[in-house]
Structures are given as structure tokens and as C-alpha cells.
Design a protein around this motif. Structure first.
Motif, PDB file in Angstrom:
ATOM      1  N   GLN A  43       0.804  -1.222   0.000  1.00 10.50           N
ATOM      2  CA  GLN A  43       0.000   0.000   0.000  1.00 10.50           C
ATOM      3  C   GLN A  43       0.840   1.276   0.000  1.00 10.50           C
ATOM      4  O   GLN A  43       0.406   2.297  -0.517  1.00 10.50           O
ATOM      5  N   ASN A  44       2.035   1.271   0.544  1.00 11.59           N
ATOM      6  CA  ASN A  44       2.867   2.470   0.580  1.00 11.59           C
ATOM      7  C   ASN A  44       4.006   2.428  -0.425  1.00 11.59           C
ATOM      8  O   ASN A  44       4.945   3.215  -0.329  1.00 11.59           O
ATOM      9  N   ARG A  49       0.583   2.751  -4.991  1.00 14.24           N
ATOM     10  CA  ARG A  49       0.016   4.044  -5.400  1.00 14.24           C
ATOM     11  C   ARG A  49      -0.507   3.994  -6.829  1.00 14.24           C
ATOM     12  O   ARG A  49      -1.563   4.569  -7.141  1.00 14.24           O
ATOM     13  N   SER A  52      -3.733   2.214  -6.797  1.00 15.21           N
ATOM     14  CA  SER A  52      -4.742   3.080  -6.203  1.00 15.21           C
ATOM     15  C   SER A  52      -5.274   4.081  -7.229  1.00 15.21           C
ATOM     16  O   SER A  52      -6.492   4.308  -7.308  1.00 15.21           O
ATOM     17  N   ILE A  53      -4.387   4.659  -8.009  1.00 16.70           N
ATOM     18  CA  ILE A  53      -4.818   5.594  -9.059  1.00 16.70           C
ATOM     19  C   ILE A  53      -5.680   4.872 -10.084  1.00 16.70           C
ATOM     20  O   ILE A  53      -6.729   5.373 -10.501  1.00 16.70           O
TER      21      ILE A  53
END
Length: 127
Positions: A43-44, A49, A52-53
Motif C-alpha cells: 500500500q505504501n 500508489r 490506487s490511481i
């Protein structure tokens, strides 16, 4: 589902055959746990990312990915490759072509969505 398992003797899901409801339940819960573990680990990261986008912009990706494929075909045809522009899919024959079509089919819709959202913001700001 228990009745289906008893009547037919097995449950078939996505090509997998489960002969007992307990096996299906354990397999499902184990899969969910593994996916949750992987999601928590990435997740990080840059991959997290990017995913997520893609998730946030999935509406635009689904709506505009075919247009991105057309731009990829035009790009390849400009460099001398003969690809059919009227195909309703990505006519990728090699790995690098597949990567190019995927990039155009994902990045172009994300760019278009950002452009649309920024235009809406600027228009509201002027009023």
C-alpha cells in the motif's frame, strides 16, 4: 449452496471443482487473507500508489481504453508497422507491443480524466 453440493456432489467455480463445502469455505477465506496481506504490504509502495490511481480512475479507464488502443495503433503505424486500425481489440503480437497497448490503454484515460477534472475545476473557479 450446501444443497447444491449435496445434490450434485460438487461445486464448480471458475474451473475449480470443490467436493466439499468446507474446502470451498477454507479456500475462499485463505485467498482473502493472502490478498489482504499482499495489499497491506504494497500500500505504501510505488506499485500500491499506481494501483490506487487505477482503482480511482477505473470508470475512465473502462470508458476510454479502446481509444487508447487506437492511439497505440496509430503510433505503431507511424513507425512503419502495419496494424489494423479497425480492430476492436489490441492487435498485439509480442510482449513489447502488449506493454505499449496496455500503457496507452491505461495512461491515456487517466490523463484524460485528470484533464476533465481540472477543466471542471477551472470552470467552477471562474464562475
Amino acid at each position: 449452496m450446501y444443497e447444491i453440493s449435496n445434490v450434485f456432489g460438487c461445486i464448480s467455480l471458475a474451473g475449480d471443482v470443490f467436493y466439499s463445502l468446507e474446502t470451498l469455505t477454507v479456500a475462499t477465506l485463505s485467498s482473502l487473507y493472502v490478498l489482504g496481506y499482499i495489499a497491506k504490504k504494497i500500500q505504501n509502495t510505488l506499485i500500491g500508489r499506481a494501483l490506487s490511481i487505477c482503482g480511482n480512475e477505473s470508470y475512465y479507464i473502462m470508458a476510454l481504453h479502446l481509444l487508447g488502443f487506437k492511439f497505440a495503433t496509430i503510433f505503431l503505424n507511424a513507425f512503419g508497422m502495419s496494424k489494423p486500425l479497425d480492430a476492436g481489440h489490441s492487435p498485439a503480437l509480442s510482449l513489447w507491443e502488449w506493454i505499449l497497448y496496455t500503457s496507452f490503454g491505461v495512461i491515456m484515460p487517466i490523463f484524460a480524466s485528470k484533464l476533465i477534472k481540472e477543466s471542471k475545476y477551472l470552470l467552477k473557479k471562474k464562475q
